[in-house]
Each structure stands twice: as structure tokens, then as C-alpha cells.
Design a protein around this motif. Structure first.
Motif, short mmCIF file in Angstrom:
data_model
loop_
_atom_site.label_atom_id
_atom_site.label_comp_id
_atom_site.label_asym_id
_atom_site.label_seq_id
_atom_site.Cartn_x
_atom_site.Cartn_y
_atom_site.Cartn_z
N PHE A 130 0.66 -0.93 -0.21
CA PHE A 130 0.26 -0.11 -0.16
C PHE A 130 0.90 1.14 -0.05
CE2 PHE A 130 -3.14 3.25 2.09
CZ PHE A 130 -3.84 3.17 0.83
N VAL A 131 1.11 1.81 -1.35
CA VAL A 131 1.79 2.89 -1.28
C VAL A 131 2.04 4.34 -1.40
CG1 VAL A 131 3.58 3.94 -2.81
CG2 VAL A 131 3.34 1.27 -3.35
N PRO A 132 2.56 4.48 -0.06
CA PRO A 132 1.57 6.15 0.20
C PRO A 132 1.89 7.35 -0.95
CG PRO A 132 3.69 4.95 1.86
CD PRO A 132 3.39 3.81 1.15
N SER A 133 0.70 8.59 -0.40
CA SER A 133 0.89 9.19 -1.96
C SER A 133 2.22 9.82 -2.44
CB SER A 133 -0.36 10.57 -0.93
OG SER A 133 -1.76 9.75 -1.64
N GLU A 134 3.14 10.02 -0.59
CA GLU A 134 4.07 10.77 -1.67
C GLU A 134 4.92 9.44 -2.55
OE1 GLU A 134 8.12 12.08 1.25
OE2 GLU A 134 6.42 12.85 1.92
N VAL A 135 4.98 8.51 -1.67
CA VAL A 135 6.09 7.90 -2.37
C VAL A 135 5.86 7.52 -3.83
CG1 VAL A 135 7.02 5.33 -2.57
CG2 VAL A 135 6.81 6.43 -0.01
N TYR A 136 4.32 6.97 -4.47
CA TYR A 136 3.81 6.98 -5.50
C TYR A 136 4.25 8.47 -6.39
CZ TYR A 136 -0.10 6.00 -8.90
OH TYR A 136 -0.38 6.00 -10.19
N ARG A 137 4.02 9.43 -6.04
CA ARG A 137 4.05 10.83 -7.22
C ARG A 137 5.28 10.48 -7.62
NH1 ARG A 137 -0.94 14.83 -5.44
NH2 ARG A 137 -2.19 13.14 -4.61
N GLU A 138 6.29 10.64 -6.20
CA GLU A 138 7.75 11.02 -6.24
C GLU A 138 8.40 9.52 -7.27
OE1 GLU A 138 11.98 10.32 -3.48
OE2 GLU A 138 9.96 11.38 -2.98
N GLY A 139 7.49 8.56 -7.26
CA GLY A 139 8.55 6.91 -7.62
C GLY A 139 8.37 7.26 -9.47
N LEU A 140 6.31 7.83 -10.20
CA LEU A 140 6.13 8.43 -11.10
C LEU A 140 6.61 9.24 -11.76
CD1 LEU A 140 2.77 7.62 -10.96
CD2 LEU A 140 3.99 6.00 -12.25
N LEU A 141 7.22 10.01 -10.88
CA LEU A 141 8.15 11.80 -11.02
C LEU A 141 9.14 11.28 -11.91
CD1 LEU A 141 6.27 14.40 -8.82
CD2 LEU A 141 6.26 14.12 -11.86
N GLU A 142 9.87 10.03 -10.77
CA GLU A 142 11.27 10.07 -10.82
C GLU A 142 11.53 8.83 -12.07
OE1 GLU A 142 15.43 9.19 -10.14
OE2 GLU A 142 14.09 10.78 -9.05
N GLY A 143 10.30 7.47 -12.44
CA GLY A 143 10.50 7.52 -13.60
C GLY A 143 10.68 8.56 -14.77
N ILE A 144 9.50 9.72 -14.98
CA ILE A 144 9.69 9.94 -16.62
C ILE A 144 11.07 10.84 -16.21
CG2 ILE A 144 9.11 12.87 -16.57
CD1 ILE A 144 6.21 11.75 -15.51
N GLN A 145 11.92 11.14 -14.58
CA GLN A 145 13.51 11.75 -14.58
C GLN A 145 14.51 11.10 -15.76
OE1 GLN A 145 14.16 13.07 -10.94
NE2 GLN A 145 13.18 14.76 -11.51
N ILE A 146 14.02 9.61 -15.06
CA ILE A 146 15.09 8.81 -15.58
C ILE A 146 15.09 8.62 -17.02
CG2 ILE A 146 16.30 5.77 -15.78
CD1 ILE A 146 15.25 6.38 -12.74
N SER A 147 13.51 8.51 -17.61
CA SER A 147 13.39 7.65 -18.84
C SER A 147 13.89 9.25 -20.08
CB SER A 147 11.99 7.97 -18.89
OG SER A 147 11.61 7.18 -20.57
N ARG A 148 13.73 10.18 -18.89
CA ARG A 148 13.79 11.38 -19.64
C ARG A 148 15.27 11.12 -20.00
NH1 ARG A 148 11.84 16.11 -17.45
NH2 ARG A 148 9.54 15.37 -18.39
N ARG A 149 16.69 11.28 -19.09
CA ARG A 149 17.47 11.07 -18.82
C ARG A 149 18.50 10.42 -19.66
NH1 ARG A 149 18.42 11.52 -13.79
NH2 ARG A 149 18.73 8.98 -13.68
#
Length: 142
Positions: free
Chosen positions: A25-44
């Protein structure tokens, strides 16, 4: 907050692949941070194929579903992702949340979207357009 207990990210640069392994059960902060980190890694890293491994993930809060649709998805679209695979969760409430979000977004998706029961099948499908298998580099969200 211990992010690694909820999410691990793996990359396969040869196949331009990012895998997000979600658990519990992923906390909101982790869920959102994780998806945004995915975008950053994917872009980079120039990763154009994604796998959302939700097999062990529990329900996604309604507020996080709304955030995914309104905030995360427009940024995801800009990445030019070719393929997006979902490993179906064992949790029925997660399945309903993911199905609802994908159904809402389906007309806007530029990526091919598929559902899988197991990670190996999703990896093979995501790598089809890039050929062969390679070793993953494990990353974790901080």
C-alpha cells in the motif's frame, strides 16, 4: 520514508526499458515521487518502453488516481513512450483503479498498452521492437 520498500526501478538501456516494481500500500508521497522519478530517468536515459509491475501493489488512493490523470500523464505523454506494459496486481482494488485510469486515458495514449500476468512476458513484449535481452541496471528512488 523508506521508498525502497515500496518501489524499485530497473533500467535496460539497450532496450530503452524502464521497469517500476511496486509493492504494498504505497503512500501518496512515494507513489507520486516514484512516477516523477520514472519520468526523469526515462528522459535522461532515453527509455521509450515502460513496465509497471504492480503484481504486489495494493489499492491506489482516489486522490493519487486523479493526480496520475491530471499531472503525471501529460508529462508521460511528452516522453514519446512506445510501449507501456502493466503486470496485473493480485489486489482487485488495484486492478479496478488501473483499469479505470487506463480506460480514461486510452483515447489519448500514443503508446501501445498491454496487460500481463507475469514480468517475463511483459519484458519480452517490451523488448520485441529493440531485439534481444540484456542485463538490467537496478536503480532505486531516493
Amino acid at each position: 520514508m523508506e521508498t525502497e520498500s515500496y518501489l524499485q526501478l530497473e533500467t535496460d538501456r539497450l532496450h530503452q526499458l524502464l521497469v517500476l516494481h511496486w509493492q504494498g500500500f504505497v503512500p501518496s508521497e512515494v507513489y507520486r515521487e516514484g512516477l516523477l522519478e520514472g519520468i526523469q530517468i526515462s528522459r535522461r536515459e532515453g527509455l521509450h518502453n515502460w513496465i509497471m509491475d504492480m503484481k504486489q501493489m495494493k489499492v491506489i488512493r482516489q486522490a493519487d488516481q486523479e493526480w496520475t490523470l491530471a499531472t503525471w500523464f501529460p508529462q508521460f505523454q511528452l516522453l514519446g513512450v512506445n510501449r507501456l506494459a502493466f503486470i496485473v496486481s493480485d489486489d482487485i482494488f488495484n486492478q479496478m483503479a488501473v483499469s479505470s485510469m487506463v480506460a480514461t486515458l486510452r483515447p489519448q495514449f500514443r503508446a501501445e498498452v498491454e496487460y500481463f500476468q507475469e514480468l517475463a512476458s511483459a519484458i519480452r513484449w517490451a523488448q520485441e521492437n529493440n531485439g534481444g535481452f540484456s542485463t538490467f541496471g537496478r536503480l532505486s528512488v531516493k
